[in-house]
Design a protein around this motif. Structure first.
Motif, mmCIF file in Angstrom:
data_model
loop_
_atom_site.group_PDB
_atom_site.id
_atom_site.type_symbol
_atom_site.label_atom_id
_atom_site.label_comp_id
_atom_site.label_asym_id
_atom_site.label_seq_id
_atom_site.Cartn_x
_atom_site.Cartn_y
_atom_site.Cartn_z
ATOM 1 N N GLY A 193 6.925 -1.926 -11.296
ATOM 2 C CA GLY A 193 8.205 -1.406 -10.836
ATOM 3 C C GLY A 193 8.817 -2.139 -9.670
ATOM 4 O O GLY A 193 9.823 -1.677 -9.108
ATOM 5 N N PHE A 194 8.281 -3.251 -9.234
ATOM 6 C CA PHE A 194 8.906 -3.992 -8.123
ATOM 7 C C PHE A 194 8.714 -5.489 -8.341
ATOM 8 O O PHE A 194 7.801 -5.938 -9.051
ATOM 9 C CB PHE A 194 8.309 -3.574 -6.771
ATOM 10 N N SER A 195 9.567 -6.248 -7.705
ATOM 11 C CA SER A 195 9.495 -7.708 -7.734
ATOM 12 C C SER A 195 10.261 -8.250 -6.530
ATOM 13 O O SER A 195 11.458 -7.970 -6.373
ATOM 14 C CB SER A 195 10.084 -8.263 -9.030
ATOM 15 N N ALA A 196 9.567 -8.970 -5.676
ATOM 16 C CA ALA A 196 10.179 -9.589 -4.500
ATOM 17 C C ALA A 196 9.885 -11.080 -4.550
ATOM 18 O O ALA A 196 8.759 -11.486 -4.846
ATOM 19 C CB ALA A 196 9.638 -8.972 -3.217
ATOM 20 N N LYS A 197 10.887 -11.873 -4.207
ATOM 21 C CA LYS A 197 10.711 -13.320 -4.364
ATOM 22 C C LYS A 197 11.620 -14.065 -3.411
ATOM 23 O O LYS A 197 12.595 -13.515 -2.883
ATOM 24 C CB LYS A 197 11.023 -13.740 -5.801
ATOM 25 N N THR A 198 11.250 -15.336 -3.186
ATOM 26 C CA THR A 198 12.142 -16.229 -2.461
ATOM 27 C C THR A 198 13.213 -16.733 -3.433
ATOM 28 O O THR A 198 13.243 -16.327 -4.596
ATOM 29 C CB THR A 198 11.347 -17.399 -1.873
ATOM 30 N N TYR A 199 14.071 -17.618 -2.941
ATOM 31 C CA TYR A 199 15.151 -18.096 -3.801
ATOM 32 C C TYR A 199 14.594 -18.867 -4.994
ATOM 33 O O TYR A 199 13.749 -19.758 -4.832
ATOM 34 C CB TYR A 199 16.100 -18.992 -3.008
ATOM 35 N N ILE A 200 15.060 -18.509 -6.178
ATOM 36 C CA ILE A 200 14.644 -19.166 -7.418
ATOM 37 C C ILE A 200 15.897 -19.616 -8.152
ATOM 38 O O ILE A 200 16.768 -18.784 -8.456
ATOM 39 C CB ILE A 200 13.825 -18.227 -8.330
ATOM 40 N N PRO A 201 16.039 -20.908 -8.435
ATOM 41 C CA PRO A 201 17.183 -21.360 -9.236
ATOM 42 C C PRO A 201 17.211 -20.673 -10.590
ATOM 43 O O PRO A 201 16.165 -20.286 -11.131
ATOM 44 C CB PRO A 201 16.958 -22.869 -9.364
ATOM 45 N N SER A 230 12.143 -2.521 2.771
ATOM 46 C CA SER A 230 10.851 -3.094 2.365
ATOM 47 C C SER A 230 11.056 -4.386 1.588
ATOM 48 O O SER A 230 10.306 -5.363 1.773
ATOM 49 C CB SER A 230 10.075 -2.083 1.517
ATOM 50 N N TYR A 231 12.050 -4.385 0.720
ATOM 51 C CA TYR A 231 12.325 -5.591 -0.070
ATOM 52 C C TYR A 231 12.690 -6.764 0.838
ATOM 53 O O TYR A 231 12.189 -7.881 0.669
ATOM 54 C CB TYR A 231 13.451 -5.305 -1.056
ATOM 55 N N THR A 232 13.558 -6.498 1.833
ATOM 56 C CA THR A 232 13.974 -7.563 2.751
ATOM 57 C C THR A 232 12.790 -8.065 3.571
ATOM 58 O O THR A 232 12.634 -9.270 3.801
ATOM 59 C CB THR A 232 15.075 -7.050 3.680
ATOM 60 N N ALA A 233 11.935 -7.154 4.011
ATOM 61 C CA ALA A 233 10.779 -7.551 4.816
ATOM 62 C C ALA A 233 9.822 -8.423 4.004
ATOM 63 O O ALA A 233 9.295 -9.428 4.501
ATOM 64 C CB ALA A 233 10.063 -6.309 5.338
ATOM 65 N N THR A 240 11.497 -11.862 3.454
ATOM 66 C CA THR A 240 11.536 -12.630 4.704
ATOM 67 C C THR A 240 10.158 -13.198 5.036
ATOM 68 O O THR A 240 10.028 -14.350 5.469
ATOM 69 C CB THR A 240 12.028 -11.741 5.855
ATOM 70 N N THR A 241 9.122 -12.392 4.822
ATOM 71 C CA THR A 241 7.758 -12.858 5.093
ATOM 72 C C THR A 241 7.385 -14.028 4.189
ATOM 73 O O THR A 241 6.840 -15.048 4.653
ATOM 74 C CB THR A 241 6.761 -11.709 4.899
ATOM 75 N N MET A 242 7.692 -13.899 2.907
ATOM 76 C CA MET A 242 7.372 -14.994 1.979
ATOM 77 C C MET A 242 8.219 -16.227 2.254
ATOM 78 O O MET A 242 7.737 -17.363 2.121
ATOM 79 C CB MET A 242 7.563 -14.515 0.530
ATOM 80 N N GLU A 243 9.464 -16.019 2.665
ATOM 81 C CA GLU A 243 10.327 -17.165 2.965
ATOM 82 C C GLU A 243 9.810 -17.942 4.173
ATOM 83 O O GLU A 243 9.900 -19.181 4.214
ATOM 84 C CB GLU A 243 11.753 -16.687 3.221
ATOM 85 N N SER A 244 9.285 -17.233 5.150
ATOM 86 C CA SER A 244 8.734 -17.924 6.321
ATOM 87 C C SER A 244 7.529 -18.787 5.937
ATOM 88 O O SER A 244 7.386 -19.918 6.411
ATOM 89 C CB SER A 244 8.329 -16.897 7.382
ATOM 90 N N SER A 280 0.834 -1.208 0.000
ATOM 91 C CA SER A 280 0.000 0.000 0.000
ATOM 92 C C SER A 280 0.868 1.257 0.000
ATOM 93 O O SER A 280 0.569 2.238 -0.709
ATOM 94 C CB SER A 280 -0.923 0.003 1.222
ATOM 95 N N SER A 281 1.948 1.246 0.787
ATOM 96 C CA SER A 281 2.851 2.400 0.831
ATOM 97 C C SER A 281 3.529 2.615 -0.509
ATOM 98 O O SER A 281 3.691 3.763 -0.957
ATOM 99 C CB SER A 281 3.899 2.195 1.937
ATOM 100 N N LEU A 282 3.930 1.515 -1.155
ATOM 101 C CA LEU A 282 4.567 1.642 -2.468
ATOM 102 C C LEU A 282 3.622 2.270 -3.488
ATOM 103 O O LEU A 282 4.017 3.132 -4.277
ATOM 104 C CB LEU A 282 5.034 0.270 -2.958
#
Length: 308
Positions: free
Chosen positions: A178-186, A149-152, A155-159, A136-138
């Motif tokens: 304009g943004f993309s956040a993800k867990t580890y992807i080979p 924000s990216y780390t948060a 981290t939330t998705m990784e949990s 919402s802030s973005l």
């Protein structure tokens, strides 16, 4: 010499019988039947043949009679053996079919439960307070995502990913303008911009409902995509898109079980005629035969030199 005489009455009876037979035969010949067959003549011919066959058997010597008896016994035993083998084969195939159907029903139920759990996870993720606040802030600020924000978000998705790892989830991703956040992807599983754009467009068409995308199954796998909407004040404006990738190979192997009594089993997970995951390689003609309409509850197919 003894002269044989015939009583006049017997001659009359014989003549009468012959006359009746002659008239009956003449009537049958003149009457005819459908397709031009003469039923009276046909019955007479069959009776004559039977008499000849009976006379041939009775006049045969003992060796030939014994051979005929043995031959008849062999024919009868062969017929009964074929019937018994056919019945056994049909019963055996039916037993295998019932066992396979029970295992497939269990596998389908297990897979349905896994899919429902993943859909529930997606609803939990898009309603997470941390993710809702950041997204919402973005959108309200229009600024680029900062590292905090990216780390948060990651981290939330990784949990969530670690919590539901046993449910065959490969990775999770949140994407938007304009943004993309993800867990580890080979590296081998990373998506191109065109695929991401297409997945986002598909999610937009369903207005926040979960949708399974199978069109990229052969190249990238199975996806659950969902539109993320703002919950605060029931605004429901779009904040981004959630993409969850499923490990279909592990899902198929863990959900499908088959009795070792019938040897190794191969499974195919498909949507209509589109193969999502398969434990055996399929050519084009084999796939067409496999997904063609069947008029039987079960049948065997020859695929890749093996029967299934």
């Amino acid at each position: 010499l003894i002269k044989k005489t015939v009583h006049p009455f017997r001659k009359t009876v014989f003549s009468s019988r012959f006359l009746v037979f002659s008239m009956t035969l003449l009537y049958n010949l003149t009457k005819g039947v459908k397709y031009g067959e003469d039923m009276g003549m046909k019955a007479f011919t069959e009776k004559l043949h039977w008499k000849r066959l009976k006379k041939y058997i009775l006049d045969s010597n003992l060796n030939r009679k014994i051979m005929l008896i043995v031959l008849c016994n062999i024919i009868l035993i062969s017929i009964f053996s074929i019937l018994a083998f056919t019945l056994y084969l049909h019963t055996s195939n039916r037993l295998i079919y019932n066992s396979t159907a029970d295992n497939l029903s269990y596998s389908a139920s297990n897979m349905t439960n896994q899919i429902q759990i993943i859909e529930t996870l997606s609803a939990t993720v898009i309603a997470n307070d941390t993710l809702q606040t950041i997204l919402s802030s973005l959108k309200d600020s229009g600024e680029a995502m900062d590292s905090v924000s990216y780390t948060a978000m990651c981290t939330t998705m990784e949990s969530y990913l670690q919590q539901y790892r046993k449910n065959h989830i490969s990775y999770m991703m949140l994407t938007g303008n304009g943004f993309s956040a993800k867990t580890y992807i080979p590296i081998s599983q990373r998506l191109s911009d065109d695929v991401l754009r297409d997945l986002s467009d598909i999610a937009s068409d369903y207005n926040g409902r979960p949708v399974w995308v199978t069109k990229y199954s052969q190249s990238h796998g199975l996806f659950l995509v969902r539109q993320v909407r703002r919950i605060s004040n029931a605004s429901l404006d779009t904040l981004g898109y959630l993409i969850i990738s499923i490990d279909t190979e592990r899902l198929l192997n863990d959900c499908c079980h088959f009795s070792n009594q019938y040897g190794q089993a191969s499974y195919i997970l498909a949507n209509a005629s589109s193969v999502i995951q398969s434990s055996l390689s399929l050519s084009g003609p084999d796939a067409n035969r496999l997904f063609s309409d069947w008029n039987k509850p079960y049948m065997t197919l020859n695929i890749g030199g093996h029967k299934y």
